[in-house]
Design an enzyme around this catalytic site. Sequence first.
Site, short mmCIF file in Angstrom:
data_model
loop_
_atom_site.label_atom_id
_atom_site.label_comp_id
_atom_site.label_asym_id
_atom_site.label_seq_id
_atom_site.Cartn_x
_atom_site.Cartn_y
_atom_site.Cartn_z
N ASP A 43 -0.48 -5.51 9.11
CA ASP A 43 -1.55 -4.58 8.77
C ASP A 43 -2.72 -5.44 8.31
O ASP A 43 -2.67 -6.09 7.26
CB ASP A 43 -1.10 -3.64 7.66
CG ASP A 43 -2.12 -2.54 7.36
OD1 ASP A 43 -3.25 -2.61 7.88
OD2 ASP A 43 -1.79 -1.63 6.57
N TRP A 59 0.87 -1.19 0.00
CA TRP A 59 0.00 0.00 0.00
C TRP A 59 0.90 1.24 0.00
O TRP A 59 1.77 1.37 0.88
CB TRP A 59 -0.88 -0.03 1.25
CG TRP A 59 -1.82 1.11 1.41
CD1 TRP A 59 -2.66 1.62 0.48
CD2 TRP A 59 -2.05 1.85 2.62
NE1 TRP A 59 -3.40 2.65 1.02
CE2 TRP A 59 -3.05 2.81 2.33
CE3 TRP A 59 -1.52 1.80 3.90
CZ2 TRP A 59 -3.51 3.71 3.28
CZ3 TRP A 59 -1.98 2.70 4.85
CH2 TRP A 59 -2.97 3.64 4.54
N LYS A 88 -13.44 -1.21 6.29
CA LYS A 88 -13.99 -2.06 5.24
C LYS A 88 -15.02 -3.04 5.78
O LYS A 88 -16.15 -3.09 5.30
CB LYS A 88 -12.87 -2.81 4.53
CG LYS A 88 -11.98 -1.93 3.67
CD LYS A 88 -10.93 -1.22 4.49
CE LYS A 88 -10.01 -0.38 3.63
NZ LYS A 88 -9.00 0.34 4.43
N ALA A 146 -6.42 -5.02 7.31
CA ALA A 146 -7.43 -4.01 6.99
C ALA A 146 -8.68 -4.60 6.36
O ALA A 146 -9.66 -3.88 6.15
CB ALA A 146 -6.83 -2.96 6.05
#
Length: 395
Positions: A209, A127, A244, A211
Amino acid sequence: MFENLKEQPADKILALIEAFKADPRDGKIDLGVGVYKNAEGVTPVMRAVKAAEKKIWEEQITKSYTGLAGDPAYADAMVGLVLGDAVERGQVAAVATPGGTGAVRQAFELVKMANPAARVFYSDPTWPNHVSILNYLGMETQSYRYFDSETGGVDFEGMIADLKANLKAGDVVLLHGCCHNPTGANLNLVQWKEVVAVLNETGAIPMIDIAYQGFGDGLDADAEATRYVAANVPELLIAASCSKNFGIYRERTGLLMAVSADAAKTKVNQGSLAFLNRQNYSFPPDHGARIVTTILTDPALRADWAAELEEVRLGMLELRKQLAAELQRLTGSDRFAFLGEHRGMFSRLGTTPELVEKMRADSGIYMVGDSRMNIAGLNTKTVPILAQAIVDAGV
């Protein structure tokens, strides 16, 4: 003073959004912006979120601060969601953050505070904001091989070779818990175990991470790797996002966790995380955190949320399968079969920026220049249009 400021480079995704808006063509397709959309192109408010907000509106009696770390009930709920029973709760220090991005930023700040000499290793690609934040903080970074553009899968041999050759004790390895952004290509559990072995051999520390929990193979399946890592390393950082899987993007709801095998370190870790919150924004936002807490602690709301999240996950999986099948039909080959195997919102086609631009110019297909596309930007009617554009462009 202001005369010394320089114009910052434009964010490529934000620029893509503006270009899409300005395009007058009716058949244009937006696969660039990284948010979930349903078949009508809307990012909906989930049923359980609506119900939780109503409950909060009826029952909440104050808008006072909750504390530097946020509401402890939120931390408890999220630690349970992400880590299950992989570790004891007393091993986990946690603070609420403004979104997953806030958790990532605070994690890097903690690394810098604890070990200024630490190098942060990230996947190639990752990202973009990971690298942007690290560069802004002046931290030393190094990439490791990850995505194989030829196969559309993980270059695991390259990844392990890079980590073994370069990691030193105290370095940090940034990993994606599931639904790798931007590629959609994920490690399997056997590969995760090998990564953990390398981390323990070198003395490097993992940072995960996560997400997109619930967007890949399911809530527990998507957390399996993170739970394995937490149970098998001495120290771990986890940046979790609720944007999300709860659909509360604008509420900016995240959590940073510091996991230690030595529970005696948790008090110091917790104090350090709270200190960083104080320096950056004092008290974290609460509304999104309270929505999440209300859902996860109410059996009926949690069941409804999980059911709707599963509908979202399966819908994206069907779009993947449809796209892979349509490309197989058009090309007569399985060259794009990897699209059906990827997980989460994103896939990376593995083509050139020139061909991405050709698809935009000729067919109104908008995706990031590195060929990352948001599968959730499709529906059953637009999948064949995309497939034909990919073939026509010579991808």
